[in-house]
Design an enzyme around this catalytic site. Structure first.
Site, PDB file in Angstrom:
ATOM      1  N   ASP A  67      -7.446   5.334   6.436  1.00  0.00           N
ATOM      2  CA  ASP A  67      -7.633   4.935   7.827  1.00  0.00           C
ATOM      3  C   ASP A  67      -7.247   6.047   8.795  1.00  0.00           C
ATOM      4  O   ASP A  67      -6.684   7.077   8.396  1.00  0.00           O
ATOM      5  CB  ASP A  67      -6.822   3.657   8.127  1.00  0.00           C
ATOM      6  CG  ASP A  67      -5.387   3.729   7.623  1.00  0.00           C
ATOM      7  OD1 ASP A  67      -4.914   4.848   7.304  1.00  0.00           O
ATOM      8  OD2 ASP A  67      -4.734   2.687   7.548  1.00  0.00           O
ATOM      9  N   ASN A 136       3.269  -7.324   7.336  1.00  0.00           N
ATOM     10  CA  ASN A 136       2.387  -8.492   7.456  1.00  0.00           C
ATOM     11  C   ASN A 136       1.342  -8.548   6.339  1.00  0.00           C
ATOM     12  O   ASN A 136       0.400  -9.325   6.408  1.00  0.00           O
ATOM     13  CB  ASN A 136       1.695  -8.484   8.828  1.00  0.00           C
ATOM     14  CG  ASN A 136       0.821  -7.243   9.027  1.00  0.00           C
ATOM     15  OD1 ASN A 136       0.643  -6.450   8.109  1.00  0.00           O
ATOM     16  ND2 ASN A 136       0.273  -7.079  10.218  1.00  0.00           N
ATOM     17  N   HIS A 138      -0.703  -6.118   5.425  1.00  0.00           N
ATOM     18  CA  HIS A 138      -1.933  -5.326   5.576  1.00  0.00           C
ATOM     19  C   HIS A 138      -1.997  -4.192   4.557  1.00  0.00           C
ATOM     20  O   HIS A 138      -0.971  -3.683   4.100  1.00  0.00           O
ATOM     21  CB  HIS A 138      -2.118  -4.812   7.019  1.00  0.00           C
ATOM     22  CG  HIS A 138      -1.229  -3.690   7.437  1.00  0.00           C
ATOM     23  ND1 HIS A 138      -0.920  -3.428   8.749  1.00  0.00           N
ATOM     24  CD2 HIS A 138      -0.584  -2.721   6.730  1.00  0.00           C
ATOM     25  CE1 HIS A 138      -0.151  -2.373   8.825  1.00  0.00           C
ATOM     26  NE2 HIS A 138       0.071  -1.925   7.618  1.00  0.00           N
ATOM     27  N   GLU A 143      -5.755  -5.857   8.821  1.00  0.00           N
ATOM     28  CA  GLU A 143      -4.715  -6.769   9.291  1.00  0.00           C
ATOM     29  C   GLU A 143      -5.015  -8.195   8.815  1.00  0.00           C
ATOM     30  O   GLU A 143      -6.148  -8.487   8.409  1.00  0.00           O
ATOM     31  CB  GLU A 143      -4.671  -6.718  10.826  1.00  0.00           C
ATOM     32  CG  GLU A 143      -4.366  -5.337  11.398  1.00  0.00           C
ATOM     33  CD  GLU A 143      -2.885  -4.970  11.327  1.00  0.00           C
ATOM     34  OE1 GLU A 143      -2.192  -5.343  10.368  1.00  0.00           O
ATOM     35  OE2 GLU A 143      -2.424  -4.272  12.259  1.00  0.00           O
TER      36      GLU A 143
HETATM   37  P1  PGA Z   1       5.128   2.302   5.816  1.00  0.00           P
HETATM   38  O1  PGA Z   1       3.712   1.668   6.178  1.00  0.00           O
HETATM   39  O2  PGA Z   1       4.959   2.994   4.529  1.00  0.00           O
HETATM   40  O3  PGA Z   1       5.434   3.224   6.944  1.00  0.00           O
HETATM   41  O4  PGA Z   1       6.101   1.145   5.727  1.00  0.00           O
HETATM   42  C1  PGA Z   1       2.967   1.022   5.218  1.00  0.00           C
HETATM   43  C2  PGA Z   1       1.697   0.461   5.811  1.00  0.00           C
HETATM   44  O5  PGA Z   1       1.715   0.052   6.979  1.00  0.00           O
HETATM   45  O6  PGA Z   1       0.684   0.435   5.095  1.00  0.00           O
END
Ligand code: PGA
Length: 264
Positions: A67, A136, A138, A143
């Site tokens: 992304d 959450n 995702h 999302e």
């Molecule tokens: P993080 O993010 O590794 O910074 O916790 C993970 C994500 O949002 O996919």
């Protein structure tokens, strides 16, 4: 779903990196799916060390990132292209022309999404996809409420994700609310998936991913449909799983079998 529970974040990074090193040894022109966020950084350090010690070469490897923020150009310090250069690509022998990140500055982002899907197909598909997971649930910027069959597209970030990522932006800095992300359907098409999670704040999302129902409310639960997925997580991220001992037992038995077959 294979769940590997390790002591801490350092062990998770090492285990995850080894999967990638083995993959590249088996297939030097592997197509990697890569991720940003805090969690993969330690794994990337392991890969850089492995490259520097001559254990692995990325010369023939190509990569697709999950992304990118829509509205940031590739030289913006908060863009995921910049992140990947800093955290990995600048330190290994990968050909940057073979590294792909969705173009956050595309004039026509809708067309750019379709072209990203085409580019993945033209490379023969992703051999192994690295994922983090949001609190959450995702994966990429898919999302909650994302279609489980979605393809690369523009997604609006939830308030929770914007707040979680605010730490990377200065107080007066523009923080995008839109992204281009591979879809869940795109991710499910990769041949293997490795999801990393560390820390207690991921425990709920991990429980929903492994033991919850298949639901768009937890996009990572779609991985239950994938043939070859491994979750590499630390004790803290595993802390809400209903039967931690069962997953550990399965992993020990798997390792014994692989050793017996000479494939460990
Ligand atoms: P993080 O993010 O590794 O910074 O916790 C993970 C994500 O949002 O996919």
């Amino acid at each position: 779903m294979k769940v590997v529970i390790l002591k801490d974040a350092a062990a998770v990074a090492k285990y995850g990196a080894n999967i990638f090193i083995k993959q590249i040894s088996r297939k030097p022109d592997s197509v990697l799916g890569l991720a940003t966020g805090s969690t993969p950084v330690a794994l990337y350090k392991e890969l850089i060390d492995a490259y520097k010690s001559g254990q692995v070469s990325f010369k023939k490897v190509s990569s697709f990132n999950l992304d990118e923020y829509l509205g940031l150009n590739p030289t913006h310090p908060q863009s995921y292209r910049y992140f990947m250069n800093q955290q990995l690509f600048d330190h290994i022998d990968i050909d940057k022309a073979s590294t792909f990140v969705p173009p956050g500055d595309a004039e026509d982002p809708f067309t750019a999404c379709a072209l990203y899907e085409t580019a993945i197909k033209q490379k023969g598909g992703i051999d192994i996809q690295l994922l983090g997971i949001g609190r959450n649930g995702h994966i990429g910027f898919n999302e909650p409420s994302s279609s489980l069959m979605s393809r690369t597209r523009i997604k609006t970030l939830t308030r929770a994700t914007i707040d979680d990522n605010a730490r990377f932006f200065g107080p007066d800095e523009y923080q995008p609310h839109l992204s281009i992300t591979m879809g869940i359907g795109t991710i499910l098409e990769s041949k293997k998936v490795v999801l990393l999670a560390t820390g207690e704040n991921k425990a709920e999302a991990i429980k929903a991913t492994v033991e919850g129902p298949l639901t768009a409310a937890c996009p990572a639960s779609a991985l239950q449909l994938h043939e070859q997925v491994v979750l590499v997580i630390d004790e803290a991220a595993a802390s809400l799983l209903s039967d931690v001992e069962l997953y550990k037992h399965i992993e020990i038995e798997n390792q014994k079998l692989l050793e017996r077959l000479g494939r460990a």
